[in-house]
Design an enzyme around this catalytic site. Structure first.
Site, PDB file in Angstrom:
ATOM      1  N   SER A 151       0.344   2.360  -3.617  1.00 17.81           N
ATOM      2  CA  SER A 151       1.102   2.101  -4.835  1.00 17.81           C
ATOM      3  C   SER A 151       0.322   1.109  -5.678  1.00 17.81           C
ATOM      4  CB  SER A 151       2.473   1.513  -4.497  1.00 17.81           C
ATOM      5  OG  SER A 151       3.115   0.988  -5.641  1.00 17.81           O
ATOM      6  N   TYR A 164       7.444  -4.938   0.398  1.00 19.18           N
ATOM      7  CA  TYR A 164       6.979  -3.611  -0.010  1.00 19.18           C
ATOM      8  C   TYR A 164       5.539  -3.675  -0.512  1.00 19.18           C
ATOM      9  CZ  TYR A 164       6.364   0.684  -2.645  1.00 19.18           C
ATOM     10  OH  TYR A 164       5.859   1.868  -3.131  1.00 19.18           O
TER      11      TYR A 164
END
Length: 257
Positions: A151, A164
């Site tokens: 990501s 995350y």
């Protein structure tokens, strides 16, 4: 148009984790459309069955394997079944993951562990189970592909997403290191770092401030679609075997970081 041009992945055996929705679902469909036989892995057997039905209806070949990637033994079983029913895997799109958000002071340790288990341990379970097949396929055919989903959060700073983002930083850096081991064996390793994509991932977030931010983005901006990442995976896999895109960052046009 030649068959090779229309179906550049003909003869490939691809494995897609997190295939029941989002990036995994879209990628499985596109890889099959481009000629690969595809094993689709996820927990939701009903969604996988529907996916396989769509692929087969369009003339493709797919195998559904309901599996939780956090269970290493189960993933090894999925690898054995893939080899037995489709052939030796030469492409792994390692995509299963979850995104949760909350201020660190809320100490949501259960959510931290869930992200670590799925985004890190699940990733490594799939690598452990399928990389031996990738190495074998590369020795036989000259090339294989390991493509991991990270990501843009691996690079940038997002309040309330510390665990995350940390898990995705692991994915990106581990991928770069894996190239030092696997590249010499003709296994290309790539990591894709998408910006904001319209998937189920945001639906897992239950923190008010983070939800409000995401809702505003989706309401006001044109974000990426899962098919955009699917096209990226197919592009990477179709490159000449001498070409390895180490890291691909795919951003919505509006998103600066």
């Amino acid at each position: 148009m030649s068959t090779e041009h229309h179906m550049p992945l003909s003869g490939r055996v691809a494995v897609v984790t997190g295939a029941s929705s989002g990036l995994g679902e879209a990628t499985a469909e596109l890889l099959a459309e481009r000629g690969a036989k595809v094993a689709v892995l996820a927990r939701r057997a009903d969604r996988l069955a529907a996916l396989v039905e769509r692929i087969e209806r369009r003339g493709g070949t797919a195998l559904a394997v309901a599996v939780d990637v956090t269970d290493a033994e189960a993933v090894r079983g999925a690898a054995e079944r893939t080899r037995a029913e489709l052939g030796t895997a030469d492409l792994l799109f390692n995509n299963a993951g979850v995104m949760l958000a909350a201020p660190i002071t809320e100490v949501r340790a259960d959510e931290w562990q869930r992200m670590i288990d799925l985004n890190i341990t699940g990733l490594m379970n799939a690598i452990g189970a399928f990389v031996p097949q990738l190495v074998e396929a590369a020795a036989d055919r000259g090339v294989a592909d390991l493509i991991n989903t990270s990501s843009i959060a691996a690079q940038n700073l997002f309040p309330n997403f510390a665990v995350y983002t940390g898990s995705k930083a692991f994915v990106s850096h581990a991928s770069r290191n894996l190239r030092t081991e696997l590249g010499a064996q003709n296994v290309r390793v790539s990591v894709i770092e998408p910006g904001i994509v319209k998937t189920e991932l945001q639906g897992h977030v239950d923190h008010a401030d983070s939800n409000a931010w995401l809702d505003d983005v989706f309401a006001s901006q044109e974000v990426l679609e899962p098919g955009d990442i699917a096209e990226t995976v197919a592009f990477l896999a179709a490159q000449p075997r001498r070409v390895n895109f180490q890291q691909v960052t795919v951003m919505p046009t509006f998103q600066a970081n």
